[in-house]
Design an enzyme around this catalytic site. Structure first.
Site, PDB file in Angstrom:
ATOM      1  N   GLU A  38     -14.439  13.933 -33.230  1.00 28.86           N
ATOM      2  CA  GLU A  38     -13.201  14.708 -33.365  1.00 28.86           C
ATOM      3  C   GLU A  38     -12.041  13.961 -32.701  1.00 28.86           C
ATOM      4  O   GLU A  38     -10.916  14.001 -33.175  1.00 28.86           O
ATOM      5  CB  GLU A  38     -13.401  16.078 -32.691  1.00 28.86           C
ATOM      6  CG  GLU A  38     -12.227  17.025 -32.850  1.00 28.86           C
ATOM      7  CD  GLU A  38     -12.475  18.406 -32.211  1.00 28.86           C
ATOM      8  OE1 GLU A  38     -13.600  18.671 -31.756  1.00 28.86           O
ATOM      9  OE2 GLU A  38     -11.530  19.191 -32.182  1.00 28.86           O
ATOM     10  N   GLN A  91     -14.997  25.463 -37.688  1.00 29.80           N
ATOM     11  CA  GLN A  91     -15.710  25.076 -36.462  1.00 29.80           C
ATOM     12  C   GLN A  91     -15.790  26.257 -35.488  1.00 29.80           C
ATOM     13  O   GLN A  91     -14.778  26.653 -34.920  1.00 29.80           O
ATOM     14  CB  GLN A  91     -14.962  23.922 -35.780  1.00 29.80           C
ATOM     15  CG  GLN A  91     -15.582  23.452 -34.479  1.00 29.80           C
ATOM     16  CD  GLN A  91     -14.710  22.430 -33.750  1.00 29.80           C
ATOM     17  OE1 GLN A  91     -13.495  22.431 -33.905  1.00 29.80           O
ATOM     18  NE2 GLN A  91     -15.328  21.569 -32.959  1.00 29.80           N
ATOM     19  N   GLY A  92     -16.978  26.778 -35.284  1.00 26.48           N
ATOM     20  CA  GLY A  92     -17.170  27.915 -34.377  1.00 26.48           C
ATOM     21  C   GLY A  92     -17.720  27.470 -33.034  1.00 26.48           C
ATOM     22  O   GLY A  92     -18.897  27.689 -32.749  1.00 26.48           O
ATOM     23  N   TYR A  93     -16.889  26.825 -32.243  1.00 24.55           N
ATOM     24  CA  TYR A  93     -17.297  26.400 -30.900  1.00 24.55           C
ATOM     25  C   TYR A  93     -16.715  27.354 -29.846  1.00 24.55           C
ATOM     26  O   TYR A  93     -17.433  28.015 -29.133  1.00 24.55           O
ATOM     27  CB  TYR A  93     -16.756  24.989 -30.600  1.00 24.55           C
ATOM     28  CG  TYR A  93     -17.623  23.832 -31.037  1.00 24.55           C
ATOM     29  CD1 TYR A  93     -18.483  23.919 -32.113  1.00 24.55           C
ATOM     30  CD2 TYR A  93     -17.563  22.619 -30.349  1.00 24.55           C
ATOM     31  CE1 TYR A  93     -19.258  22.839 -32.496  1.00 24.55           C
ATOM     32  CE2 TYR A  93     -18.339  21.528 -30.730  1.00 24.55           C
ATOM     33  CZ  TYR A  93     -19.178  21.643 -31.803  1.00 24.55           C
ATOM     34  OH  TYR A  93     -19.933  20.570 -32.175  1.00 24.55           O
ATOM     35  N   SER A  94     -15.356  27.400 -29.757  1.00 25.96           N
ATOM     36  CA  SER A  94     -14.689  28.095 -28.641  1.00 25.96           C
ATOM     37  C   SER A  94     -14.905  29.598 -28.684  1.00 25.96           C
ATOM     38  O   SER A  94     -15.002  30.204 -29.759  1.00 25.96           O
ATOM     39  CB  SER A  94     -13.191  27.823 -28.680  1.00 25.96           C
ATOM     40  OG  SER A  94     -12.947  26.447 -28.702  1.00 25.96           O
ATOM     41  N   SER A 136      -8.547  19.739 -23.990  1.00 23.03           N
ATOM     42  CA  SER A 136      -7.161  19.710 -23.481  1.00 23.03           C
ATOM     43  C   SER A 136      -6.883  18.378 -22.762  1.00 23.03           C
ATOM     44  O   SER A 136      -7.805  17.686 -22.339  1.00 23.03           O
ATOM     45  CB  SER A 136      -6.918  20.879 -22.525  1.00 23.03           C
ATOM     46  OG  SER A 136      -7.522  20.599 -21.280  1.00 23.03           O
ATOM     47  N   ASN A 137      -5.593  18.069 -22.618  1.00 28.09           N
ATOM     48  CA  ASN A 137      -5.243  16.781 -22.002  1.00 28.09           C
ATOM     49  C   ASN A 137      -5.666  16.705 -20.537  1.00 28.09           C
ATOM     50  O   ASN A 137      -5.968  15.622 -20.030  1.00 28.09           O
ATOM     51  CB  ASN A 137      -3.738  16.524 -22.171  1.00 28.09           C
ATOM     52  CG  ASN A 137      -3.421  16.064 -23.582  1.00 28.09           C
ATOM     53  OD1 ASN A 137      -4.230  16.273 -24.502  1.00 28.09           O
ATOM     54  ND2 ASN A 137      -2.287  15.439 -23.780  1.00 28.09           N
ATOM     55  N   GLU A 138      -5.717  17.865 -19.862  1.00 28.37           N
ATOM     56  CA  GLU A 138      -6.197  17.855 -18.464  1.00 28.37           C
ATOM     57  C   GLU A 138      -7.669  17.421 -18.448  1.00 28.37           C
ATOM     58  O   GLU A 138      -8.085  16.625 -17.596  1.00 28.37           O
ATOM     59  CB  GLU A 138      -6.050  19.253 -17.831  1.00 28.37           C
ATOM     60  CG  GLU A 138      -4.625  19.674 -17.530  1.00 28.37           C
ATOM     61  CD  GLU A 138      -3.867  20.137 -18.772  1.00 28.37           C
ATOM     62  OE1 GLU A 138      -4.518  20.425 -19.805  1.00 28.37           O
ATOM     63  OE2 GLU A 138      -2.622  20.199 -18.731  1.00 28.37           O
TER      64      GLU A 138
HETATM   65  C1  LIG Z   1      -4.291  25.400 -32.587  1.00 27.97           C
HETATM   66  C2  LIG Z   1      -5.687  25.369 -32.056  1.00 27.97           C
HETATM   67  C3  LIG Z   1      -6.735  25.209 -32.923  1.00 27.97           C
HETATM   68  C4  LIG Z   1      -8.046  25.252 -32.446  1.00 27.97           C
HETATM   69  N1  LIG Z   1      -9.072  25.171 -33.354  1.00 27.97           N
HETATM   70  C5  LIG Z   1     -10.341  25.358 -32.926  1.00 27.97           C
HETATM   71  C6  LIG Z   1     -11.406  25.435 -33.871  1.00 27.97           C
HETATM   72  O1  LIG Z   1     -11.209  25.296 -35.088  1.00 27.97           O
HETATM   73  N2  LIG Z   1     -12.637  25.677 -33.409  1.00 27.97           N
HETATM   74  C7  LIG Z   1     -12.918  25.808 -32.077  1.00 27.97           C
HETATM   75  O2  LIG Z   1     -14.082  26.016 -31.726  1.00 27.97           O
HETATM   76  N3  LIG Z   1     -11.925  25.735 -31.152  1.00 27.97           N
HETATM   77  C8  LIG Z   1     -10.642  25.540 -31.553  1.00 27.97           C
HETATM   78  N4  LIG Z   1      -9.618  25.488 -30.634  1.00 27.97           N
HETATM   79  C9  LIG Z   1      -9.920  25.764 -29.227  1.00 27.97           C
HETATM   80  C10 LIG Z   1      -9.733  24.601 -28.282  1.00 27.97           C
HETATM   81  O3  LIG Z   1     -10.803  23.719 -28.359  1.00 27.97           O
HETATM   82  C11 LIG Z   1      -9.575  25.217 -26.878  1.00 27.97           C
HETATM   83  O4  LIG Z   1      -8.366  25.941 -26.867  1.00 27.97           O
HETATM   84  C12 LIG Z   1      -9.547  24.161 -25.806  1.00 27.97           C
HETATM   85  O5  LIG Z   1     -10.798  23.573 -25.643  1.00 27.97           O
HETATM   86  C13 LIG Z   1      -9.109  24.773 -24.443  1.00 27.97           C
HETATM   87  O6  LIG Z   1      -9.889  25.890 -24.115  1.00 27.97           O
HETATM   88  P1  LIG Z   1      -9.233  27.292 -23.746  1.00 27.97           P
HETATM   89  O7  LIG Z   1      -8.204  27.632 -24.761  1.00 27.97           O
HETATM   90  O8  LIG Z   1     -10.339  28.259 -23.513  1.00 27.97           O
HETATM   91  O9  LIG Z   1      -8.462  27.053 -22.379  1.00 27.97           O
HETATM   92  P2  LIG Z   1      -9.119  26.967 -20.891  1.00 27.97           P
HETATM   93  O10 LIG Z   1     -10.362  26.166 -20.942  1.00 27.97           O
HETATM   94  O11 LIG Z   1      -9.206  28.353 -20.356  1.00 27.97           O
HETATM   95  O12 LIG Z   1      -8.008  26.155 -20.150  1.00 27.97           O
HETATM   96  C14 LIG Z   1      -6.788  26.749 -19.674  1.00 27.97           C
HETATM   97  C15 LIG Z   1      -6.006  25.675 -18.932  1.00 27.97           C
HETATM   98  O13 LIG Z   1      -6.747  25.213 -17.788  1.00 27.97           O
HETATM   99  C16 LIG Z   1      -6.949  23.811 -17.850  1.00 27.97           C
HETATM  100  N5  LIG Z   1      -8.290  23.476 -17.348  1.00 27.97           N
HETATM  101  C17 LIG Z   1      -9.461  24.086 -17.691  1.00 27.97           C
HETATM  102  N6  LIG Z   1     -10.500  23.503 -17.031  1.00 27.97           N
HETATM  103  C18 LIG Z   1      -9.974  22.492 -16.310  1.00 27.97           C
HETATM  104  C19 LIG Z   1     -10.532  21.509 -15.425  1.00 27.97           C
HETATM  105  N7  LIG Z   1     -11.849  21.427 -15.205  1.00 27.97           N
HETATM  106  N8  LIG Z   1      -9.686  20.608 -14.844  1.00 27.97           N
HETATM  107  C20 LIG Z   1      -8.353  20.656 -15.068  1.00 27.97           C
HETATM  108  N9  LIG Z   1      -7.765  21.575 -15.875  1.00 27.97           N
HETATM  109  C21 LIG Z   1      -8.557  22.471 -16.484  1.00 27.97           C
HETATM  110  C22 LIG Z   1      -6.818  23.448 -19.322  1.00 27.97           C
HETATM  111  O14 LIG Z   1      -6.430  22.124 -19.510  1.00 27.97           O
HETATM  112  C23 LIG Z   1      -5.738  24.420 -19.782  1.00 27.97           C
HETATM  113  O15 LIG Z   1      -4.469  23.909 -19.456  1.00 27.97           O
HETATM  114  C24 LIG Z   1      -8.306  25.411 -31.060  1.00 27.97           C
HETATM  115  C25 LIG Z   1      -7.232  25.537 -30.178  1.00 27.97           C
HETATM  116  C26 LIG Z   1      -5.932  25.522 -30.653  1.00 27.97           C
HETATM  117  C27 LIG Z   1      -4.803  25.690 -29.667  1.00 27.97           C
END
Ligand SMILES: Cc1cc2nc3c(=O)[nH]c(=O)nc-3n(C[C@H](O)[C@H](O)[C@H](O)COP(=O)(O)OP(=O)(O)OC[C@H]3O[C@@H](n4cnc5c(N)ncnc54)[C@H](O)[C@@H]3O)c2cc1C
Length: 397
Positions: free
Chosen positions: A244, A126-129, A382-384
């Protein structure tokens, strides 16, 4: 909500139990018991058994290879596979891109990709993030520029789970940089062997190679590999995220986890008594069990809604929050129960290892699993972010 299984459901449960007992790969079971790292072939061995039986994609419509099971039967299936400690199948093909393709894909895309997802021939990622675009996914910057009957893709994805094994990836790319964020995104299926793709490992806290960075430089992707309309990829992205999150609660697996913690606590000593007799530890297990039972009933309510034709609603955010917190608490309790045996940080036998692990078998993966499970409150939204969804959609704040 009717919580009793019908005689048909009970017969189905027996059939499932017997099938797992007879067909779960013995070699895989052995590796799980030893705490060994699982290879791509290990993951695929159970997938292939289920594909042969026609049980690999219970949630798919029958016309595309689904089982036609009711929501209750699907629930029984997940209960029984967790109870028997079967590995979880990789979700990227079966639970993510498969439903997108059969919902939004062309007849050619359906014919080309769906059978190979079912058979396990294609492993998907999955190439989203992207760096800077996780929670705020719509800000993604990987761009795709049209050049005749191809797109030329440049950019970087991150946290791409198991991309090191992937044959194909589904990618969100920006096709219109001038449109409003969500309106300039397209959904592309990309052959991971295309020149210009580089997969770089990220080693996680638990010492595992599970996630990766994926770099794309002048990657040429045929236009026929775009799902749905150009610049309408956000529709597919949102649809996929709802899929998902269903099943992310992991109730059945956590139930099995609690049983494992109890087994460990019966074997480990706290002074001259088993740890299970320690009132403080007992209370922690009881609290976890109560929270898990509450979560189970919430999931059953949601399933009852699904049986009545309602799609997954904002309650999937609730299931995700509680389910992931329980999974983390379980690994904390396991680590506490194994005590100092958790410290040596043994990750299981890799190829060529001849080191003897310290402590009982059940202790080997306690520390790496504890660290690995920190991810559950981050991925899948994320849970937030889930709390934001509940605040908006349920509480109307
Ligand atoms: C083990 C693992 C596997 C993963 N696998 C995939 C994958 O296969 N493909 C893929 O595309 N992605 C994958 N991900 C990515 C995942 O979807 C992102 O890590 C997730 O969406 C959070 O984004 P971020 O890491 O950029 O953190 P950020 O978005 O930068 O968030 C950082 C912190 O700020 C908080 N935050 C951000 N915005 C808000 C808001 N509006 N209100 C309150 N709090 C906020 C978040 O909750 C978090 O605590 C994976 C992540 C992990 C850890």
């Amino acid at each position: 909500m009717d919580l009793e299984f019908s005689p048909e459901d009970l017969a189905f449960r027996d059939e499932v139990r017997a099938f797992i007992a007879e067909n779960y790969p013995a070699e895989l079971r052995g590796k799980q018991d030893e705490g060994d790292e699982l290879s791509k072939e290990d993951f695929l061995s159970w997938h292939k058994v289920l594909a042969k039986k026609g049980w690999v994609a219970p949630a798919w419509p029958v016309e595309y290879g689904g089982t036609g099971w009711t929501a209750t039967q699907r629930y029984i299936w997940s209960e029984e596979t967790a109870r028997a400690d079967c590995i979880r199948l990789m979700p990227f093909g079966l639970s993510m891109v498969g439903p997108v393709i059969y919902t939004f894909g062309t007849p050619e895309q359906k014919a080309r990709f769906l059978p190979r997802i079912l058979s396990g021939e294609d492993w998907w990622c999955q190439g989203y993030s992207e760096p800077g675009s996780g929670s705020d996914l719509a800000s993604l910057r990987t761009k795709a520029v049209r050049d005749g009957d191809h797109y030329v893709v440049n950019g970087q994805k991150t946290w791409t789970t198991m991309a090191q094994h992937a044959d194909w990836g589904f990618f969100l790319v920006r096709t219109d940089p001038d449109a409003k964020q969500q309106e300039g995104i397209s959904f592309l299926l990309i052959d991971m062997k295309t020149p210009g793709i580089e997969v770089r490992p990220i080693i996680t806290l638990g010492g595992e190679h599970e996630v990766n960075e994926v770099w794309l430089e002048d990657v040429r992707v045929p236009v026929e590999n775009r799902v749905y309309e150009e610049n309408k990829g956000w529709t597919c992205a949102k649809f996929l995220l709802a899929h998902e999150r269903t099943g992310i609660a992991g109730v059945a697996a956590s139930k099995r986890g609690i049983e494992k913690v109890k087994t460990i606590a019966r074997a480990e000593m706290d002074g001259d008594k088993p740890l299970i007799a320690n009132a403080f530890f007992k209370r922690k297990i009881a609290e976890l069990e109560m929270d898990l039972t509450a979560l189970e009933f919430t999931e059953l309510r949601s399933l009852a809604g699904e049986s009545a034709g309602k799609g997954p609603g904002p309650e999937s955010s609730l299931l995700k929050i509680k389910g992931s917190e329980i999974q983390q608490r379980l690994t904390e309790l396991t680590l506490e129960a194994v005590g100092h045996y958790g410290a040596p940080y043994f990750r299981g036998f890799g190829e060529g290892d001849n080191e003897h692990p310290i402590g009982p078998d059940y202790a080997h993966r306690a520390a790496p699993t504890y660290f690995n499970t920190r991810k559950t409150t981050i991925y899948g939204g994320s849970n937030e972010i889930q709390r934001n969804i509940i605040a908006k959609m349920v509480l109307g704040l």
